[in-house]
Design a protein around this motif. Structure first.
Motif, PDB file in Angstrom:
ATOM      1  N   ILE A  48       0.822  -1.215   0.000  1.00  0.00           N
ATOM      2  CA  ILE A  48       0.000   0.000   0.000  1.00  0.00           C
ATOM      3  C   ILE A  48       0.850   1.257   0.000  1.00  0.00           C
ATOM      4  CG2 ILE A  48      -2.059  -1.009   1.033  1.00  0.00           C
ATOM      5  CD1 ILE A  48      -1.147  -0.075   3.741  1.00  0.00           C
ATOM      6  N   THR A  50      -0.032   5.870  -0.873  1.00  0.00           N
ATOM      7  CA  THR A  50      -1.059   6.902  -0.769  1.00  0.00           C
ATOM      8  C   THR A  50      -2.089   6.809  -1.889  1.00  0.00           C
ATOM      9  OG1 THR A  50       0.518   8.352   0.334  1.00  0.00           O
ATOM     10  CG2 THR A  50      -1.468   9.375  -0.548  1.00  0.00           C
ATOM     11  N   LEU A  81      -4.567   4.747  -0.227  1.00  0.00           N
ATOM     12  CA  LEU A  81      -5.485   5.371   0.720  1.00  0.00           C
ATOM     13  C   LEU A  81      -6.518   6.253   0.028  1.00  0.00           C
ATOM     14  CD1 LEU A  81      -2.961   6.417   3.517  1.00  0.00           C
ATOM     15  CD2 LEU A  81      -4.185   4.252   3.244  1.00  0.00           C
ATOM     16  N   ARG A 110      -8.641   1.682  -3.975  1.00  0.00           N
ATOM     17  CA  ARG A 110      -8.610   2.129  -2.584  1.00  0.00           C
ATOM     18  C   ARG A 110      -8.549   0.911  -1.673  1.00  0.00           C
ATOM     19  NH1 ARG A 110     -12.280   6.855  -0.036  1.00  0.00           N
ATOM     20  NH2 ARG A 110     -11.029   7.111   1.822  1.00  0.00           N
ATOM     21  N   GLU A 128       2.136   5.627   8.495  1.00  0.00           N
ATOM     22  CA  GLU A 128       0.752   6.073   8.430  1.00  0.00           C
ATOM     23  C   GLU A 128      -0.083   5.133   7.571  1.00  0.00           C
ATOM     24  OE1 GLU A 128       3.427   8.077   7.858  1.00  0.00           O
ATOM     25  OE2 GLU A 128       3.349   9.172   9.747  1.00  0.00           O
ATOM     26  N   GLN A 129       0.483   4.649   6.492  1.00  0.00           N
ATOM     27  CA  GLN A 129      -0.239   3.715   5.628  1.00  0.00           C
ATOM     28  C   GLN A 129      -0.449   2.377   6.318  1.00  0.00           C
ATOM     29  OE1 GLN A 129       2.504   4.107   2.449  1.00  0.00           O
ATOM     30  NE2 GLN A 129       1.699   6.118   1.884  1.00  0.00           N
ATOM     31  N   GLU A 132      -3.266   2.868   8.769  1.00  0.00           N
ATOM     32  CA  GLU A 132      -4.581   2.848   8.117  1.00  0.00           C
ATOM     33  C   GLU A 132      -5.023   1.425   7.809  1.00  0.00           C
ATOM     34  OE1 GLU A 132      -6.695   5.377   7.706  1.00  0.00           O
ATOM     35  OE2 GLU A 132      -5.258   6.666   8.722  1.00  0.00           O
TER      36      GLU A 132
END
Length: 173
Positions: A48, A50, A81, A110, A128-129, A132
């Protein structure tokens, strides 16, 4: 041994070395595909980033090629994301064509809970990914890493700037 990760503003200590699934061990070159130990099926890897238009499709394509070359049965998917439905960036397509990989048919997608739940290994480009992905499916925490963290845990010490495919190749050496 526990691993300290920083997600958002807090710190979490996770014992990733016992009790749960671990990332796949990269295998030497074999003639027949190697199945995921204990799973009885190929590995499922999710990469993954952004937007799913540059980094994750490139890393997924390179990883899929490397898995095929070393004889490890596996499926590699990518997601982002942001909203999906967009092609890979022209620069990403050009860079991958130089490496013999065609991303012209790629459409971004997504990230969804089902994608995370179905993956044996989740690789994010940033913390951060990964955060998520874990927020979508908390059970995936013990099998979710940044690409940098996975390389570090594998004991790979790249020397200087290297193309991504060279760095991934170190994992299989």
């Amino acid at each position: 041994m526990g691993v300290v990760s920083r997600f958002g503003g807090g710190r979490f200590l996770a014992a990733r070395d016992g009790g749960g699934r671990t990332p796949p061990r990269w295998a030497p070159r074999y003639a027949q595909p190697i199945q995921a130990p204990g799973l009885g099926r190929p590995y499922r890897i999710l990469v993954i980033c952004t937007a799913n238009q540059c980094r994750s499709p490139m890393a997924a394509a390179l990883l899929a090629r490397e898995l095929r070359e070393v004889g490890v049965a596996g499926g590699v998917r990518s997601a982002g994301l942001l909203e999906g439905g967009r092609p890979a960036w022209p620069e990403a397509r050009a860079a991958m064509l130089e490496r013999g990989i065609d991303l012209s048919g790629h459409q971004s997608r997504r990230i969804e809970p089902q994608l995370v739940a179905g993956a044996d290994l989740v690789l994010g480009m940033t913390r951060e990914q990964v955060r998520e992905a874990v927020a979508l499916h908390p059970v995936a925490y013990e099998r979710s890493f940044t690409l940098k963290e996975l390389v570090r845990r594998a004991g790979v010490q790249p020397r200087g700037p290297q193309p991504l495919d060279a760095r991934l190749a170190h994992l299989t050496a």
